[in-house]
Design a protein around this motif. Structure first.
Motif, PDB file in Angstrom:
ATOM      1  N   LEU A  45      45.992 109.476  75.545  1.00 51.31           N
ATOM      2  CA  LEU A  45      45.058 110.022  74.031  1.00 51.31           C
ATOM      3  C   LEU A  45      44.811 111.227  74.067  1.00 51.31           C
ATOM      4  O   LEU A  45      45.178 112.041  73.957  1.00 51.31           O
ATOM      5  N   GLU A  46      44.441 111.452  72.472  1.00 51.64           N
ATOM      6  CA  GLU A  46      44.202 111.937  71.856  1.00 51.64           C
ATOM      7  C   GLU A  46      43.077 112.538  70.468  1.00 51.64           C
ATOM      8  O   GLU A  46      42.230 111.607  70.270  1.00 51.64           O
ATOM      9  N   TRP A  47      42.270 113.688  71.441  1.00 52.51           N
ATOM     10  CA  TRP A  47      40.916 114.337  71.257  1.00 52.51           C
ATOM     11  C   TRP A  47      40.776 114.230  69.460  1.00 52.51           C
ATOM     12  O   TRP A  47      42.116 114.919  69.040  1.00 52.51           O
ATOM     13  N   TYR A 106      29.724 121.435  71.476  1.00 55.11           N
ATOM     14  CA  TYR A 106      30.500 121.171  73.168  1.00 55.11           C
ATOM     15  C   TYR A 106      29.837 119.791  73.146  1.00 55.11           C
ATOM     16  O   TYR A 106      29.245 118.951  73.670  1.00 55.11           O
ATOM     17  N   PHE A 107      31.601 119.289  73.442  1.00 52.52           N
ATOM     18  CA  PHE A 107      31.371 117.298  73.964  1.00 52.52           C
ATOM     19  C   PHE A 107      32.016 117.387  75.786  1.00 52.52           C
ATOM     20  O   PHE A 107      33.212 117.929  76.357  1.00 52.52           O
ATOM     21  N   ASP A 108      30.621 117.440  76.128  1.00 57.51           N
ATOM     22  CA  ASP A 108      31.044 116.732  78.175  1.00 57.51           C
ATOM     23  C   ASP A 108      31.847 115.546  77.830  1.00 57.51           C
ATOM     24  O   ASP A 108      32.656 115.084  77.265  1.00 57.51           O
ATOM     25  N   PHE A 109      32.131 115.284  79.113  1.00 54.26           N
ATOM     26  CA  PHE A 109      32.739 114.072  79.637  1.00 54.26           C
ATOM     27  C   PHE A 109      32.347 112.847  78.845  1.00 54.26           C
ATOM     28  O   PHE A 109      30.683 112.972  78.497  1.00 54.26           O
ATOM     29  N   PHE A 110      33.278 111.774  79.342  1.00 56.39           N
ATOM     30  CA  PHE A 110      33.220 110.865  77.988  1.00 56.39           C
ATOM     31  C   PHE A 110      32.667 109.546  78.723  1.00 56.39           C
ATOM     32  O   PHE A 110      33.584 108.653  79.260  1.00 56.39           O
ATOM     33  N   ASP A 111      31.313 109.719  79.210  1.00 51.30           N
ATOM     34  CA  ASP A 111      30.668 108.268  80.074  1.00 51.30           C
ATOM     35  C   ASP A 111      30.705 106.788  79.529  1.00 51.30           C
ATOM     36  O   ASP A 111      30.364 105.621  79.813  1.00 51.30           O
ATOM     37  N   TRP A 113      32.408 104.238  75.705  1.00 47.15           N
ATOM     38  CA  TRP A 113      33.529 104.017  75.729  1.00 47.15           C
ATOM     39  C   TRP A 113      33.297 102.894  74.574  1.00 47.15           C
ATOM     40  O   TRP A 113      33.369 101.187  74.846  1.00 47.15           O
TER      41      TRP A 113
ATOM     42  N   SER B  32      32.549 122.166  85.791  1.00 47.04           N
ATOM     43  CA  SER B  32      32.301 121.931  85.115  1.00 47.04           C
ATOM     44  C   SER B  32      32.981 121.040  84.006  1.00 47.04           C
ATOM     45  O   SER B  32      32.489 120.209  83.193  1.00 47.04           O
ATOM     46  N   TYR B  33      34.168 121.313  84.188  1.00 44.93           N
ATOM     47  CA  TYR B  33      34.893 120.980  82.523  1.00 44.93           C
ATOM     48  C   TYR B  33      35.318 120.261  82.932  1.00 44.93           C
ATOM     49  O   TYR B  33      36.296 119.554  81.439  1.00 44.93           O
ATOM     50  N   ALA B  35      37.637 116.229  83.977  1.00 45.63           N
ATOM     51  CA  ALA B  35      37.198 115.000  83.805  1.00 45.63           C
ATOM     52  C   ALA B  35      37.699 114.082  84.058  1.00 45.63           C
ATOM     53  O   ALA B  35      39.344 114.128  83.844  1.00 45.63           O
ATOM     54  N   TYR B  37      39.552 109.784  83.884  1.00 44.87           N
ATOM     55  CA  TYR B  37      39.726 108.117  83.672  1.00 44.87           C
ATOM     56  C   TYR B  37      41.040 108.100  83.869  1.00 44.87           C
ATOM     57  O   TYR B  37      41.877 108.267  84.599  1.00 44.87           O
ATOM     58  N   LEU B  47      35.494 106.542  82.978  1.00 38.16           N
ATOM     59  CA  LEU B  47      35.192 107.327  83.560  1.00 38.16           C
ATOM     60  C   LEU B  47      35.446 107.306  85.257  1.00 38.16           C
ATOM     61  O   LEU B  47      34.108 106.256  85.497  1.00 38.16           O
ATOM     62  N   PHE B  50      33.336 113.261  87.591  1.00 39.41           N
ATOM     63  CA  PHE B  50      33.348 114.630  85.392  1.00 39.41           C
ATOM     64  C   PHE B  50      32.882 115.847  87.101  1.00 39.41           C
ATOM     65  O   PHE B  50      32.831 115.626  87.807  1.00 39.41           O
ATOM     66  N   TYR B  88      44.002 109.809  83.254  1.00 41.85           N
ATOM     67  CA  TYR B  88      44.047 111.161  82.972  1.00 41.85           C
ATOM     68  C   TYR B  88      42.719 112.259  83.067  1.00 41.85           C
ATOM     69  O   TYR B  88      42.025 111.626  83.353  1.00 41.85           O
ATOM     70  N   HIS B  90      40.782 115.561  81.325  1.00 43.85           N
ATOM     71  CA  HIS B  90      40.600 115.322  80.467  1.00 43.85           C
ATOM     72  C   HIS B  90      39.585 116.950  80.875  1.00 43.85           C
ATOM     73  O   HIS B  90      39.070 117.034  81.770  1.00 43.85           O
ATOM     74  N   CYS B  92      37.003 119.625  79.383  1.00 40.65           N
ATOM     75  CA  CYS B  92      35.936 118.829  77.794  1.00 40.65           C
ATOM     76  C   CYS B  92      35.355 120.045  77.299  1.00 40.65           C
ATOM     77  O   CYS B  92      36.178 121.093  77.740  1.00 40.65           O
ATOM     78  N   PHE B  98      43.129 115.883  76.544  1.00 41.34           N
ATOM     79  CA  PHE B  98      43.748 115.184  77.635  1.00 41.34           C
ATOM     80  C   PHE B  98      45.175 115.593  77.904  1.00 41.34           C
ATOM     81  O   PHE B  98      45.860 116.429  77.392  1.00 41.34           O
TER      82      PHE B  98
END
Lengths: 123, 107
Positions: A45-47, A106-111, A113, B32-33, B35, B37, B47, B50, B88, B90, B92, B98
């Motif tokens: 995966l790549e943001w 700021y991008f938090d975890f992805f809940d 998709w 906190s940062y 996560a 998947y 997810l 987290f 994976y 991640h 944040c 990732f």
């Protein structure tokens, strides 16, 4: 239940552009961040980048700076990713993903998709 | 610039066994940062964890996350058939990142 519905598969020529959409349903759009994450065939995966509508300013991965534009239309709860100057290495599944908006940029975890959009770049 | 390193690349285990997956960051980060998947073939990632140890809604308690600083772990206490997938980690932040993934396959 919030869902992200993405536009359909695309086949593009090298050098052209592609625009992929991601429509959110069932929730408040502007309170969240929307990111684009891609996955080349058989790879990780790549943001790519993201936007938090309430703060409006998009952020992009350095790997895509100058080629990607991410926008959001709050009136339709839809985010868009526009990727230009396509090359074969851009062939991938592109996912949109939601994160909670905490602070600007700021991008938090992805809940949540989207289902993914396959973009194929081929001559 | 941060780098996330997952190990092992592939884990071959039998149903019922315990799986321990590692994610190392190149610099110390707040819990906190981080996560985790799960991704199955042809599906979007899901997810699991987290903030390093918080379990996402609907995730079975056989999945747990731990760690701090630069070393984080995802543990699956007893593998069920549906747990064989790619995982994976991640990081944040303002430029999310990732790890390369760990494939958990049936031995």
């Amino acid at each position: 239940q919030v869902q992200l519905e993405q536009s359909g598969a695309e086949v593009k020529k090298p050098g052209s552009s592609v625009k992929v959409s991601c429509k959110a349903s069932g929730g408040t759009f502007s309170k969240y961040g929307l990111s684009w994450v891609r996955q080349a065939p058989g790879q990780g995966l790549e943001w790519v980048g993201g936007i938090i509508p309430i703060f409006d300013t998009p952020r992009y991965s350095q790997n895509f700076q100058g080629r990607v534009t991410i926008t959001a239309d709050e009136s339709t709860s839809t985010a868009y990713m526009d990727l230009s100057r396509l090359r074969s290495e851009d062939t991938a599944v592109y996912y949109c993903a939601r994160s909670i908006a905490v602070v600007a940029a700021y991008f938090d975890f992805f809940d949540i998709w989207g289902q993914g959009t396959m973009v194929t770049v081929s001559s | 610039e941060f780098v996330l390193t997952q190990s092992p690349g592939t884990l071959s285990l039998s149903p019922g066994e315990k799986a321990t997956l590692s994610c190392r960051t190149s610099q110390s980060v707040s819990n906190s940062y981080l996560a985790w998947y799960q991704q199955k073939p042809g599906q979007a990632p899901r997810l699991l964890i987290f903030a390093a140890s918080g379990r996402a809604t609907g995730i079975p308690d056989r999945f747990s996350g731990s760690g701090s600083g630069t070393d984080f772990t995802l543990t699956i206490s007893r593998l069920e058939p549906e747990d064989f997938a790619v995982y994976y980690c991640h990081l944040c932040g303002t430029s999310p990142l990732f790890g390369g993934g760990t494939k958990v396959e049936i031995k």
